[in-house]
Design a protein around this motif. Structure first.
Motif, short mmCIF file in Angstrom:
data_model
loop_
_atom_site.label_atom_id
_atom_site.label_comp_id
_atom_site.label_asym_id
_atom_site.label_seq_id
_atom_site.Cartn_x
_atom_site.Cartn_y
_atom_site.Cartn_z
N ALA A 262 -23.05 13.65 -60.67
CA ALA A 262 -22.92 12.66 -61.35
C ALA A 262 -24.93 12.50 -61.07
O ALA A 262 -24.88 12.34 -59.95
CB ALA A 262 -22.68 11.02 -61.20
N THR B 196 -24.64 11.08 -65.91
CA THR B 196 -25.25 10.70 -66.08
C THR B 196 -25.78 9.71 -65.49
O THR B 196 -25.71 9.08 -64.53
CB THR B 196 -26.01 10.56 -67.42
OG1 THR B 196 -25.17 9.96 -68.50
CG2 THR B 196 -26.69 12.11 -67.56
N TRP C 9 -22.97 7.15 -63.05
CA TRP C 9 -21.84 6.59 -61.55
C TRP C 9 -21.16 6.83 -61.94
O TRP C 9 -19.64 6.79 -61.47
CB TRP C 9 -22.39 6.32 -59.88
CG TRP C 9 -22.52 5.48 -59.77
CD1 TRP C 9 -23.55 4.59 -60.80
CD2 TRP C 9 -22.03 3.88 -59.63
NE1 TRP C 9 -23.67 3.35 -60.26
CE2 TRP C 9 -22.24 2.97 -59.35
CE3 TRP C 9 -20.05 3.96 -59.42
CZ2 TRP C 9 -21.70 1.90 -59.80
CZ3 TRP C 9 -19.26 3.22 -59.08
CH2 TRP C 9 -20.63 1.62 -59.32
N ALA D 277 -26.89 8.91 -53.38
CA ALA D 277 -27.83 8.30 -54.92
C ALA D 277 -28.27 7.10 -53.13
O ALA D 277 -28.50 7.04 -52.73
CB ALA D 277 -26.20 7.11 -55.67
N LYS E 106 -26.37 8.32 -45.09
CA LYS E 106 -26.84 7.26 -43.88
C LYS E 106 -28.28 6.43 -45.24
O LYS E 106 -28.50 7.11 -45.69
CB LYS E 106 -27.64 7.99 -42.51
CG LYS E 106 -28.46 9.30 -43.26
CD LYS E 106 -29.57 9.14 -43.70
CE LYS E 106 -30.80 8.83 -43.57
NZ LYS E 106 -32.06 8.01 -44.76
N ASN F 53 -25.96 13.65 -40.37
CA ASN F 53 -25.70 15.53 -40.04
C ASN F 53 -26.22 15.99 -38.34
O ASN F 53 -26.11 17.21 -38.13
CB ASN F 53 -26.52 16.22 -41.29
CG ASN F 53 -27.83 15.17 -41.73
OD1 ASN F 53 -27.89 14.54 -42.03
ND2 ASN F 53 -28.78 16.42 -42.14
#
Ligand SMILES: NC(=O)c1ccc[n+]([C@@H]2O[C@H](COP(=O)([O-])OP(=O)(O)OC[C@H]3O[C@@H](n4cnc5c(N)ncnc54)[C@H](O)[C@@H]3O)[C@@H](O)[C@H]2O)c1
Length: 358
Positions: free
Chosen positions: A36, A57, A59, A75, A98, A126
């Motif tokens: 999305a 398009t 969520w 997002a 995050k 990460n």
């Protein structure tokens, strides 16, 4: 691995979301089943490249699908809690970028939803998967530094790079470089120190260079609603002190982008400096040898990041041991970031609320 593939949906196709989608696609037994995003061309291009059958398009349409096992939330920050809570309530496991949420209250609602639904909620940090950070963590765990009693960590950007985007709207981002970059450095510090309990925070924020540059270009600096430099001092229950700093714009002796952390211990110090996202940073261990200062530069492995996080998340989902992963680490970091902002606003040191256990 059981027979049916694990089906993943990814919300958001900025750098973060594309990285998630590629990481899922690279894992055996995992299928990127839905994407999305609000950029139709990018949606079509990424969908085509990775062979994703369902493109949305909004969520809400992705989360409403009943054929997804996991959902990645990549997002803008203000949507994290809405998407995650809806996905958890619909029985999906959630990997969330995050910061966990715009603020700790919203983060708490996500943790509560994960507990209520008995699903995994995992925040993406990460940088702790980097080879240099893993080497440093191993050295700390082996006791190489002794007892760590003071830490300095900073993510410095010399020039503003986020432009006129949701990042500079407070109700969309939750703040500036502190919640964006500082939360990464906070994660590294807490991870390397094995999760000390932070009790007090004394924070500061400044907005100097970015508003001035917007005004100089004929723009309205009031449209820039967040700080361009922030940080503060954190006190921990063990007595260790932590100094944290993050900037989107700062006159500083660096080329562009630098992440740096120094851990000071009773037996030695370790400094890791990562310039301009180099896949391997410079790790320096400072000790005394025969009463004389000595420096060691371990050769650190390159790489490590999002793909490792996605793989660990998928492993946790497959393990069925979901109770250990309710997003509490992400919430803890949001509580500390909130406290730093609150302290800066009040111009005094504040208590860091106890997040309790999920
Ligand atoms: N871990 C990291 O290193 C890292 C790096 C970059 C960004 N991030 C995080 O990832 C998140 C996204 O950041 P970004 O830089 O990729 O942002 P971005 O603005 O580049 O992308 C956001 C994406 O969300 C989509 N989106 C927005 N509203 C939507 C809606 N209603 N329905 C469906 N899709 C919608 C947009 O279309 C876009 O594809 C942020 O939380 C950010 O903090 C993390």
């Amino acid at each position: 691995m059981s027979g049916a593939p694990l089906r993943a949906g990814v919300v958001g196709l900025g750098w973060a979301g594309v990285t998630h989608a590629e990481a899922y696609a690279g894992l055996p037994g995992v299928e990127v089943h839905a994407l999305a995003a609000q950029e139709p061309e990018r949606l079509a291009a990424v969908g085509d490249r990775l062979g994703v059958p369902h493109l949305h398009t909004d969520w809400e349409d992705l989360v409403a699908r009943d054929d997804l096992d996991v959902v990645s939330v990549a997002a803008p920050n203000w949507l994290h809690d809405r998407i995650a809570v809806a996905a958890l309530e619909a029985g999906k496991h959630v990997l969330c970028e995050k910061p966990l949420a715009l603020d700790a209250a919203r983060g708490r609602s996500m943790v509560d939803a994960a507990v209520a639904a008995d699903r995994v909620l995992w925040t993406v940090f990460n940088h702790r998967e980097r080879g240099d950070v893993r080497t440093l963590r191993r050295y700390v765990d082996e006791g190489g530094l002794g007892r760590i009693y003071h830490v300095k960590a900073a993510w410095t950007r010399r020039r503003h790079t986020v432009g006129d985007t949701w990042f500079i709207r407070r109700d969309r981002s939750g703040g500036g470089p502190l919640i964006d970059l500082g939360v990464h450095m906070l994660d590294l510090v807490l991870h390397l120190m094995d999760e000390p309990v932070v009790t007090r925070a004394s924070g500061f924020t400044h907005a100097e260079l970015v508003p001035a540059s917007i005004a100089a270009a004929g723009g309205d600096p009031a449209g820039y609603e967040v700080e361009d430099l922030a940080g503060g001092m954190l006190r921990t229950r063990s007595g260790a002190s932590i100094y944290l700093e993050a900037s989107w714009a700062l006159h500083a002796p660096i080329s562009g982008n630098e992440m740096a952390v120094t851990l000071h211990g009773t037996k030695g110090a370790a400094t890791l400096v990562i310039k301009d996202y180099a896949p391997a940073g410079v790790l320096q261990i400072s000790t005394d040898v025969a009463g004389t200062p000595a420096e060691t530069f371990p050769v650190v492995p390159r790489g490590g990041g999002h793909s490792d996080v996605v793989e660990k998340f998928v492993t946790a989902v497959r393990s069925g041991e979901w109770g250990a992963h309710r997003g509490v680490e992400g919430l803890r970091r949001s509580i500390i970031v909130d406290a730093l902002y609150r302290s800066a606003e009040k111009d005094e040191e504040v208590d860091v609320a106890d997040e309790g256990e999920a």
